[in-house]
Structure formats: C-alpha cells, structure tokens
Design a protein around this motif. Structure first.
Motif, PDB file in Angstrom:
ATOM      1  N   GLU A   7      42.256  76.143  20.635  1.00 58.33           N
ATOM      2  CA  GLU A   7      43.100  76.651  21.710  1.00 58.33           C
ATOM      3  C   GLU A   7      42.784  78.123  21.977  1.00 58.33           C
ATOM      4  O   GLU A   7      42.668  78.545  23.126  1.00 58.33           O
ATOM      5  N   LEU A  10      39.461  78.399  23.710  1.00 62.11           N
ATOM      6  CA  LEU A  10      39.592  78.049  25.136  1.00 62.11           C
ATOM      7  C   LEU A  10      40.162  79.215  25.928  1.00 62.11           C
ATOM      8  O   LEU A  10      39.665  79.534  27.007  1.00 62.11           O
ATOM      9  N   ILE A  11      41.177  79.854  25.400  1.00 60.02           N
ATOM     10  CA  ILE A  11      41.795  80.989  26.093  1.00 60.02           C
ATOM     11  C   ILE A  11      40.795  82.127  26.240  1.00 60.02           C
ATOM     12  O   ILE A  11      40.665  82.725  27.321  1.00 60.02           O
ATOM     13  N   VAL A  14      38.180  81.204  28.872  1.00 60.51           N
ATOM     14  CA  VAL A  14      38.720  81.295  30.238  1.00 60.51           C
ATOM     15  C   VAL A  14      38.885  82.758  30.646  1.00 60.51           C
ATOM     16  O   VAL A  14      38.634  83.120  31.802  1.00 60.51           O
ATOM     17  N   ALA A  34      40.829  80.700  37.026  1.00 60.57           N
ATOM     18  CA  ALA A  34      40.854  80.638  35.567  1.00 60.57           C
ATOM     19  C   ALA A  34      42.030  79.795  35.070  1.00 60.57           C
ATOM     20  O   ALA A  34      41.879  78.996  34.141  1.00 60.57           O
ATOM     21  N   ILE A  35      43.172  79.944  35.691  1.00 67.97           N
ATOM     22  CA  ILE A  35      44.345  79.144  35.303  1.00 67.97           C
ATOM     23  C   ILE A  35      44.105  77.665  35.599  1.00 67.97           C
ATOM     24  O   ILE A  35      44.434  76.791  34.781  1.00 67.97           O
ATOM     25  N   TYR A  38      41.767  76.297  32.967  1.00 68.57           N
ATOM     26  CA  TYR A  38      42.475  76.130  31.696  1.00 68.57           C
ATOM     27  C   TYR A  38      43.295  74.838  31.699  1.00 68.57           C
ATOM     28  O   TYR A  38      43.169  74.011  30.787  1.00 68.57           O
ATOM     29  N   PHE A  39      44.116  74.643  32.712  1.00 64.85           N
ATOM     30  CA  PHE A  39      44.954  73.452  32.739  1.00 64.85           C
ATOM     31  C   PHE A  39      44.141  72.187  33.007  1.00 64.85           C
ATOM     32  O   PHE A  39      44.492  71.113  32.518  1.00 64.85           O
ATOM     33  N   ILE A  41      41.111  71.618  31.814  1.00 63.44           N
ATOM     34  CA  ILE A  41      40.556  71.261  30.508  1.00 63.44           C
ATOM     35  C   ILE A  41      41.637  70.681  29.605  1.00 63.44           C
ATOM     36  O   ILE A  41      41.393  69.704  28.885  1.00 63.44           O
ATOM     37  N   LYS A  42      42.842  71.257  29.625  1.00 65.76           N
ATOM     38  CA  LYS A  42      43.941  70.740  28.805  1.00 65.76           C
ATOM     39  C   LYS A  42      44.288  69.299  29.190  1.00 65.76           C
ATOM     40  O   LYS A  42      44.505  68.455  28.325  1.00 65.76           O
TER      41      LYS A  42
END
Length: 79
Positions: A7, A10-11, A14, A34-35, A38-39, A41-42
C-alpha cells in the motif's frame, strides 16, 4: 490507520507519477489523474483477490492439487 508495505509502495508510486505529470499538466489535473490511478489500481486488485478467493475456495490439496470442498479433497479422500 495501518498500511501494508504494498500500500505504501502504491502511494509513493502514485505520488511520483503525479510529480512527473505536473511538469506537463496543471497541478490539479495531475492530482485528479493520480487519484484516479490509485483507486483504479485498488479496484482492480480487489476484484482480482475476490476472483482468486472464489476459485480457490477453502484451499488446495497438498497431495494432488485439487480444490478442497467441504473440508475434504474430492480425489484423495475418496480412496
């Protein structure tokens, strides 16, 4: 809030993506992209985990490699 190692990676990834895009795009657009990455990929990882859990079920037999159902291997426990 407890983060796993992946995690945090990943942060950080990004954030580097966002910093790299800021030289080409406006900062707000870089932040939004970027947001979304991130979401995205989640969600992808969550669906993949759920699919693998559904396929494996209770586990895999160490002897024959068959999927275990109802706590027993369908091949090994019949013998």
């Amino acid at each position: 809030m407890k983060f796993e190692k992946r995690e945090i990676l990943l942060i950080v990834g990004v954030l580097f993506l966002m910093i790299g895009m800021m030289s080409v795009l406006a900062p707000i657009y870089a932040l939004v992209i970027a947001i979304l990455v991130y979401f995205g990929i989640k969600v992808f990882v969550g669906r993949k985990k759920r699919q693998i859990q559904k396929e494996i079920g209770q586990g895999i037999c160490a002897v024959c490699g068959e999927k275990i159902s109802d706590g027993k291997c369908p091949k090994c426990d019949l013998q």
